[in-house]
Design a protein around this motif. Structure first.
Motif, PDB file in Angstrom:
ATOM      1  N   PHE A 157       0.845  -1.192   0.000  1.00 12.88           N
ATOM      2  CA  PHE A 157       0.000   0.000   0.000  1.00 12.88           C
ATOM      3  C   PHE A 157       0.886   1.250   0.000  1.00 12.88           C
ATOM      4  N   ALA A 158       0.437   2.268  -0.714  1.00 11.81           N
ATOM      5  CA  ALA A 158       1.134   3.557  -0.644  1.00 11.81           C
ATOM      6  C   ALA A 158       1.007   4.153   0.753  1.00 11.81           C
ATOM      7  N   ASP A 159      -0.134   3.946   1.409  1.00 13.53           N
ATOM      8  CA  ASP A 159      -0.381   4.460   2.762  1.00 13.53           C
ATOM      9  C   ASP A 159      -1.143   3.383   3.529  1.00 13.53           C
ATOM     10  N   ARG A 160      -0.421   2.529   4.222  1.00  8.62           N
ATOM     11  CA  ARG A 160      -1.078   1.400   4.886  1.00  8.62           C
ATOM     12  C   ARG A 160      -1.984   1.852   6.030  1.00  8.62           C
ATOM     13  N   VAL A 161      -1.663   2.973   6.682  1.00  5.53           N
ATOM     14  CA  VAL A 161      -2.516   3.460   7.770  1.00  5.53           C
ATOM     15  C   VAL A 161      -3.862   3.909   7.208  1.00  5.53           C
ATOM     16  N   ALA A 162      -3.841   4.566   6.058  1.00  3.99           N
ATOM     17  CA  ALA A 162      -5.102   4.930   5.405  1.00  3.99           C
ATOM     18  C   ALA A 162      -5.892   3.674   5.057  1.00  3.99           C
ATOM     19  N   GLY A 163      -5.196   2.638   4.631  1.00  3.40           N
ATOM     20  CA  GLY A 163      -5.860   1.381   4.347  1.00  3.40           C
ATOM     21  C   GLY A 163      -6.501   0.772   5.586  1.00  3.40           C
ATOM     22  N   LEU A 164      -5.789   0.799   6.695  1.00  2.58           N
ATOM     23  CA  LEU A 164      -6.339   0.261   7.947  1.00  2.58           C
ATOM     24  C   LEU A 164      -7.592   1.018   8.374  1.00  2.58           C
ATOM     25  N   ARG A 165      -7.582   2.329   8.219  1.00  5.93           N
ATOM     26  CA  ARG A 165      -8.768   3.122   8.565  1.00  5.93           C
ATOM     27  C   ARG A 165      -9.940   2.761   7.651  1.00  5.93           C
ATOM     28  N   GLU A 166      -9.628   2.496   6.391  1.00  6.42           N
ATOM     29  CA  GLU A 166     -10.674   2.119   5.454  1.00  6.42           C
ATOM     30  C   GLU A 166     -11.249   0.734   5.799  1.00  6.42           C
ATOM     31  N   PHE A 167     -10.404  -0.180   6.242  1.00  7.01           N
ATOM     32  CA  PHE A 167     -10.903  -1.491   6.677  1.00  7.01           C
ATOM     33  C   PHE A 167     -11.859  -1.323   7.851  1.00  7.01           C
ATOM     34  N   ARG A 168     -11.475  -0.445   8.786  1.00  4.25           N
ATOM     35  CA  ARG A 168     -12.350  -0.216   9.948  1.00  4.25           C
ATOM     36  C   ARG A 168     -13.678   0.385   9.510  1.00  4.25           C
ATOM     37  N   ARG A 169     -13.646   1.272   8.540  1.00  2.00           N
ATOM     38  CA  ARG A 169     -14.879   1.911   8.080  1.00  2.00           C
ATOM     39  C   ARG A 169     -15.873   0.899   7.523  1.00  2.00           C
ATOM     40  N   VAL A 170     -15.393  -0.047   6.712  1.00  2.00           N
ATOM     41  CA  VAL A 170     -16.315  -0.977   6.049  1.00  2.00           C
ATOM     42  C   VAL A 170     -16.671  -2.177   6.926  1.00  2.00           C
ATOM     43  N   LEU A 171     -16.003  -2.323   8.059  1.00  2.00           N
ATOM     44  CA  LEU A 171     -16.331  -3.417   8.972  1.00  2.00           C
ATOM     45  C   LEU A 171     -17.466  -3.019   9.914  1.00  2.00           C
ATOM     46  N   LYS A 172     -18.332  -3.970  10.181  1.00  2.00           N
ATOM     47  CA  LYS A 172     -19.339  -3.770  11.215  1.00  2.00           C
ATOM     48  C   LYS A 172     -18.655  -3.693  12.577  1.00  2.00           C
ATOM     49  N   THR A 173     -19.271  -3.009  13.517  1.00  2.00           N
ATOM     50  CA  THR A 173     -18.744  -3.010  14.880  1.00  2.00           C
ATOM     51  C   THR A 173     -18.710  -4.456  15.384  1.00  2.00           C
ATOM     52  N   GLY A 174     -17.575  -4.855  15.888  1.00  2.00           N
ATOM     53  CA  GLY A 174     -17.402  -6.243  16.304  1.00  2.00           C
ATOM     54  C   GLY A 174     -16.881  -7.145  15.207  1.00  2.00           C
ATOM     55  N   GLY A 175     -16.690  -6.587  14.001  1.00  3.04           N
ATOM     56  CA  GLY A 175     -16.121  -7.360  12.905  1.00  3.04           C
ATOM     57  C   GLY A 175     -14.651  -7.661  13.126  1.00  3.04           C
ATOM     58  N   ARG A 176     -14.150  -8.610  12.370  1.00  2.00           N
ATOM     59  CA  ARG A 176     -12.769  -9.073  12.579  1.00  2.00           C
ATOM     60  C   ARG A 176     -11.872  -8.672  11.413  1.00  2.00           C
ATOM     61  N   LEU A 177     -10.643  -8.319  11.768  1.00  6.15           N
ATOM     62  CA  LEU A 177      -9.608  -8.016  10.793  1.00  6.15           C
ATOM     63  C   LEU A 177      -8.459  -8.989  10.975  1.00  6.15           C
ATOM     64  N   ALA A 178      -8.024  -9.620   9.883  1.00 12.98           N
ATOM     65  CA  ALA A 178      -6.856 -10.495   9.917  1.00 12.98           C
ATOM     66  C   ALA A 178      -5.888 -10.043   8.837  1.00 12.98           C
ATOM     67  N   VAL A 179      -4.691  -9.656   9.250  1.00 11.89           N
ATOM     68  CA  VAL A 179      -3.654  -9.210   8.315  1.00 11.89           C
ATOM     69  C   VAL A 179      -2.471 -10.160   8.441  1.00 11.89           C
TER      70      VAL A 179
END
Length: 262
Positions: A157-179
């Motif tokens: 990613f050109a900006d991985r932190v921006a990507g992480l924020r975008e993952f949080r945006r599209v996830l439901k509250t309580g959703g899971r992220l695996a990187v």
């Protein structure tokens, strides 16, 4: 250089410093070059055990019937297919007939075409979709998905932190992220040995097997430029995730960062 260009953030492309725009373009070029041999690429860089790491990561994600999964930088769709299979298996155990769905999202059209061509997609029908999209600017409403995964992609990613924020945006509250990402070994002496192997052997193998030394050289350099496990964990927490854990594989050659959208 224009005034607009001069304001662009400088980021790393392997051991080079480039603008974000240039990194996006050059990463696309790398993955167009390796798309037809993507699994081979991961075999070379992981000594063949990346499939075991992915298997463990998906078990940790614990897919459930009826859930919506987004695999960002998903390439050939390996994680998306595994998500659907595990969700169906969980549903069968409990008599839950709801069907999970998965979207493979990748900024690179060549990677998506390589994934879509795989014969093992047919069994999933319209439950498995393919979308060409930038992981830093996903075309989905807030709180759309139950789970988001990224496998060996976020370091590009050109900006991985921006990507992480975008993952949080599209996830439901309580959703899971695996990187899941190549990382840093926990013992310095092992890191030195792995670096010697990586820089001496993998680009040469890329040249012999795939006819592309430069792309494999970049991929090795990008691993070394990626932050350590605890630094990346802090970035995930700062993007809105809680209970973030780190699981090292093969002494830290790769690491799974897992967190919950809070």
């Amino acid at each position: 250089m224009t005034g607009q260009d001069s304001k662009e953030r400088i980021v790393s492309f392997g051991f080079e410093d480039v603008t974000e725009t240039e990194k996006v373009a050059r990463v696309k070029g790398v993955f167009r070059s390796v798309a037809s041999r993507y699994d081979l690429m991961n075999d070379l860089m992981s000594a063949g055990v990346h499939r075991l790491w992915k298997h463990d990561a998906m078990n940790r994600l614990n897919p459930q019937p009826g859930e919506r999964h987004l695999d960002v930088a998903g390439g050939t769709g390996e994680l998306a297919r595994a998500f659907l299979a595990l969700a169906d298996k969980a549903g069968k155990r409990r008599g839950d007939t709801r069907q999970a769905t998965a979207i493979v999202s990748d900024i690179n059209d060549a990677m998506l075409e390589a994934g879509k061509a795989r014969p093992d997609n047919a069994q999933w029908g319209d439950r498995l979709a393919w979308v060409c999209a930038d992981g830093q600017n996903l075309p989905y409403p807030d709180k759309t998905f139950d789970a988001v995964t990224v496998s060996f992609g976020i370091r590009n990613f050109a900006d991985r932190v921006a990507g992480l924020r975008e993952f949080r945006r599209v996830l439901k509250t309580g959703g899971r992220l695996a990187v899941l990402e190549f990382s840093h070994m926990t013992a310095p002496i092992l890191q030195e040995a792995y670096d010697r192997y990586s820089f001496a052997v993998i680009p040469r193998m890329g040249e012999l097997v795939a006819g592309d030394r430069d792309s494999y050289q970049y991929l090795i350099e990008s691993i070394r430029k990626f932050p350590g496990q605890q630094t990346f964990k802090s970035e995930i927490e700062g993007a809105g995730f809680g209970q973030v854990s780190v699981t090292n594989y093969s002494g830290g050659i790769a690491a799974l960062h897992f967190g919950w959208a809070v």
